[in-house]
Design an enzyme around this catalytic site. Sequence first.
Site, mmCIF file in Angstrom:
data_model
loop_
_atom_site.group_PDB
_atom_site.id
_atom_site.type_symbol
_atom_site.label_atom_id
_atom_site.label_comp_id
_atom_site.label_asym_id
_atom_site.label_seq_id
_atom_site.Cartn_x
_atom_site.Cartn_y
_atom_site.Cartn_z
ATOM 1 N N ARG A 183 -5.771 8.028 -2.143
ATOM 2 C CA ARG A 183 -5.506 6.683 -1.579
ATOM 3 C C ARG A 183 -6.383 6.372 -0.361
ATOM 4 O O ARG A 183 -5.933 5.751 0.596
ATOM 5 C CB ARG A 183 -4.025 6.509 -1.214
ATOM 6 C CG ARG A 183 -3.061 6.773 -2.344
ATOM 7 C CD ARG A 183 -3.183 5.766 -3.496
ATOM 8 N NE ARG A 183 -2.379 6.189 -4.605
ATOM 9 C CZ ARG A 183 -2.863 6.882 -5.653
ATOM 10 N NH1 ARG A 183 -4.147 7.150 -5.757
ATOM 11 N NH2 ARG A 183 -2.062 7.264 -6.619
ATOM 12 N N SER A 233 4.892 2.180 -4.601
ATOM 13 C CA SER A 233 5.336 3.364 -3.859
ATOM 14 C C SER A 233 5.102 3.127 -2.374
ATOM 15 O O SER A 233 3.987 2.816 -1.966
ATOM 16 C CB SER A 233 4.545 4.599 -4.285
ATOM 17 O OG SER A 233 4.786 4.846 -5.643
ATOM 18 N N GLU A 303 2.255 4.387 2.830
ATOM 19 C CA GLU A 303 1.021 4.059 2.097
ATOM 20 C C GLU A 303 0.623 2.599 2.327
ATOM 21 O O GLU A 303 -0.527 2.215 2.193
ATOM 22 C CB GLU A 303 1.257 4.315 0.597
ATOM 23 C CG GLU A 303 0.008 4.151 -0.243
ATOM 24 C CD GLU A 303 0.246 4.453 -1.729
ATOM 25 O OE1 GLU A 303 0.821 5.513 -2.033
ATOM 26 O OE2 GLU A 303 -0.135 3.610 -2.556
HETATM 27 C C1 LIG Z 1 4.814 -2.859 -8.498
HETATM 28 C C2 LIG Z 1 3.663 -2.128 -7.878
HETATM 29 C C3 LIG Z 1 3.153 -0.979 -8.485
HETATM 30 C C4 LIG Z 1 2.082 -0.293 -7.910
HETATM 31 N N1 LIG Z 1 1.602 0.820 -8.536
HETATM 32 C C5 LIG Z 1 0.546 1.477 -8.013
HETATM 33 C C6 LIG Z 1 0.008 2.623 -8.667
HETATM 34 O O1 LIG Z 1 0.449 3.031 -9.734
HETATM 35 N N2 LIG Z 1 -1.047 3.258 -8.089
HETATM 36 C C7 LIG Z 1 -1.587 2.843 -6.905
HETATM 37 O O2 LIG Z 1 -2.546 3.451 -6.432
HETATM 38 N N3 LIG Z 1 -1.092 1.756 -6.265
HETATM 39 C C8 LIG Z 1 -0.041 1.069 -6.781
HETATM 40 N N4 LIG Z 1 0.449 -0.032 -6.130
HETATM 41 C C9 LIG Z 1 -0.121 -0.428 -4.821
HETATM 42 C C10 LIG Z 1 -1.271 -1.458 -4.898
HETATM 43 O O3 LIG Z 1 -1.148 -2.247 -6.062
HETATM 44 C C11 LIG Z 1 -2.641 -0.773 -4.881
HETATM 45 O O4 LIG Z 1 -2.842 -0.103 -3.654
HETATM 46 C C12 LIG Z 1 -3.793 -1.773 -5.088
HETATM 47 O O5 LIG Z 1 -4.968 -1.054 -5.325
HETATM 48 C C13 LIG Z 1 -4.012 -2.712 -3.919
HETATM 49 O O6 LIG Z 1 -4.926 -3.709 -4.338
HETATM 50 P P1 LIG Z 1 -4.897 -5.174 -3.711
HETATM 51 O O7 LIG Z 1 -6.010 -5.933 -4.267
HETATM 52 O O8 LIG Z 1 -3.539 -5.766 -3.856
HETATM 53 O O9 LIG Z 1 -5.188 -4.825 -2.208
HETATM 54 P P2 LIG Z 1 -4.475 -5.393 -0.850
HETATM 55 O O10 LIG Z 1 -3.035 -5.036 -0.938
HETATM 56 O O11 LIG Z 1 -4.815 -6.824 -0.736
HETATM 57 O O12 LIG Z 1 -5.223 -4.539 0.193
HETATM 58 C C14 LIG Z 1 -5.000 -3.148 0.307
HETATM 59 C C15 LIG Z 1 -5.988 -2.576 1.306
HETATM 60 O O13 LIG Z 1 -7.298 -2.670 0.764
HETATM 61 C C16 LIG Z 1 -8.120 -3.474 1.602
HETATM 62 N N5 LIG Z 1 -8.973 -4.269 0.713
HETATM 63 C C17 LIG Z 1 -8.599 -5.076 -0.295
HETATM 64 N N6 LIG Z 1 -9.660 -5.616 -0.899
HETATM 65 C C18 LIG Z 1 -10.746 -5.139 -0.248
HETATM 66 C C19 LIG Z 1 -12.153 -5.329 -0.362
HETATM 67 N N7 LIG Z 1 -12.696 -6.124 -1.292
HETATM 68 N N8 LIG Z 1 -12.970 -4.682 0.502
HETATM 69 C C20 LIG Z 1 -12.479 -3.875 1.462
HETATM 70 N N9 LIG Z 1 -11.160 -3.656 1.635
HETATM 71 C C21 LIG Z 1 -10.306 -4.282 0.788
HETATM 72 C C22 LIG Z 1 -7.186 -4.310 2.446
HETATM 73 O O14 LIG Z 1 -7.786 -4.678 3.661
HETATM 74 C C23 LIG Z 1 -6.023 -3.336 2.627
HETATM 75 O O15 LIG Z 1 -6.311 -2.421 3.640
HETATM 76 C C24 LIG Z 1 1.519 -0.750 -6.694
HETATM 77 C C25 LIG Z 1 2.024 -1.912 -6.089
HETATM 78 C C26 LIG Z 1 3.071 -2.601 -6.678
HETATM 79 C C27 LIG Z 1 3.587 -3.862 -6.024
#
Ligand SMILES: Cc1cc2nc3c(=O)[nH]c(=O)nc-3n(C[C@H](O)[C@H](O)[C@H](O)COP(=O)(O)OP(=O)(O)OC[C@H]3O[C@@H](n4cnc5c(N)ncnc54)[C@H](O)[C@@H]3O)c2cc1C
Length: 307
Positions: A183, A233, A303
């Site tokens: 992560r 999570s 996380e």
């Molecule tokens: C129901 C549910 C299930 C999930 N299951 C999983 C799973 O199985 N595995 C897992 O790993 N995660 C899981 N997650 C967590 C989440 O979906 C992941 O961490 C996902 O990768 C975050 O992506 P996002 O685009 O929503 O990022 P955001 O939530 O918008 O951002 C997350 C972080 O990344 C940074 N960021 C985002 N985009 C960029 C970019 N283009 N450049 C630089 N930094 C950036 C942000 O600044 C922040 O620090 C889950 C979440 C939910 C709600």
Amino acid sequence: MNLRQEITEKIRKIAGDANVRVDEPMKDHTTMQVGGPAALFVTPGSEQEIVRILKLLKEERIPWYVLGNGSNVICRDEGYDGVILCLSGRFKGYEAKETEDGTVQVTVKAGTDNKEFAKEMADAGYAGFEFASGIPGSLGGATTMNAGAYDGEMKQIVQAVRILDPDGQIVLKSAEEMEFSYRHSLVSDGRSIVLETILALHRDEPAKIRERIADLTARREEKQPLEYPSCGSTFKRPEGYFAGKLISDAGLKGFRLGGAQVSEKHAGFVINREHASAKDVLDLVEHIQRTVKESQGVTLECEIKIL
Ligand SMILES: Cc1cc2nc3c(=O)[nH]c(=O)nc-3n(C[C@H](O)[C@H](O)[C@H](O)COP(=O)(O)OP(=O)(O)OC[C@H]3O[C@@H](n4cnc5c(N)ncnc54)[C@H](O)[C@@H]3O)c2cc1C
């Protein structure tokens, strides 16, 4: 919230009026559905817009934060007195190139939605991204977080990443240079922006890829409280333990603080059960960490990113 009018106008000129919003509620842009307003919320549509906006913000020393789909971010109730650059809005799309060695090189823009992308890859007969089909984020978020599920992880399929680095330069980083770990990646510190991720996928029959996606979706639906807003999570997996089991063993399954609750279905998830505030969620996270530490001596690391 008071971000200088002059800057707002300059950003409007770059991104277009419709893509710049003032005092935008962050609960509408994060999957936990909590949090106060961002002073400015911008959805840039091209690399050039991103570069120009960031240059301006740096010159003016205005705080900024890059957001994907907001599925791992909680904004505090007080809001964010800076500029949110949300790539999930308009910065989407991909290009695929079949290579001679049988792999398929797919270059994906950071705002592209994982679920939609997984479906398109399946239709095209490109395999390897199935593990991420149920992660409700963007490709940029998944790359930054080295997202993973069901034995898959972004680092296994990322070939290279184009980033806008802290000096404002667009550079290509190899998978090795991305320093992926659990992560975490080179860009986790929030100073760079992932623009495009280059993936190495391979050919397979669409029906087989769809089958694998359907299987993983069913497993997720069975185990996870997808009917409630959450960030997935809440805690990183502590070495040698499962966060959900520790929380459950501490007697916290179903425990509620204001509108936030430890899910009864999966104790590793904090959910927005009913009109939770960001404070409810963050207080509950702290309560879980304290209780698990006291009862089982294990430190749970959050996380979720807190804005
Ligand atoms: C129901 C549910 C299930 C999930 N299951 C999983 C799973 O199985 N595995 C897992 O790993 N995660 C899981 N997650 C967590 C989440 O979906 C992941 O961490 C996902 O990768 C975050 O992506 P996002 O685009 O929503 O990022 P955001 O939530 O918008 O951002 C997350 C972080 O990344 C940074 N960021 C985002 N985009 C960029 C970019 N283009 N450049 C630089 N930094 C950036 C942000 O600044 C922040 O620090 C889950 C979440 C939910 C709600």
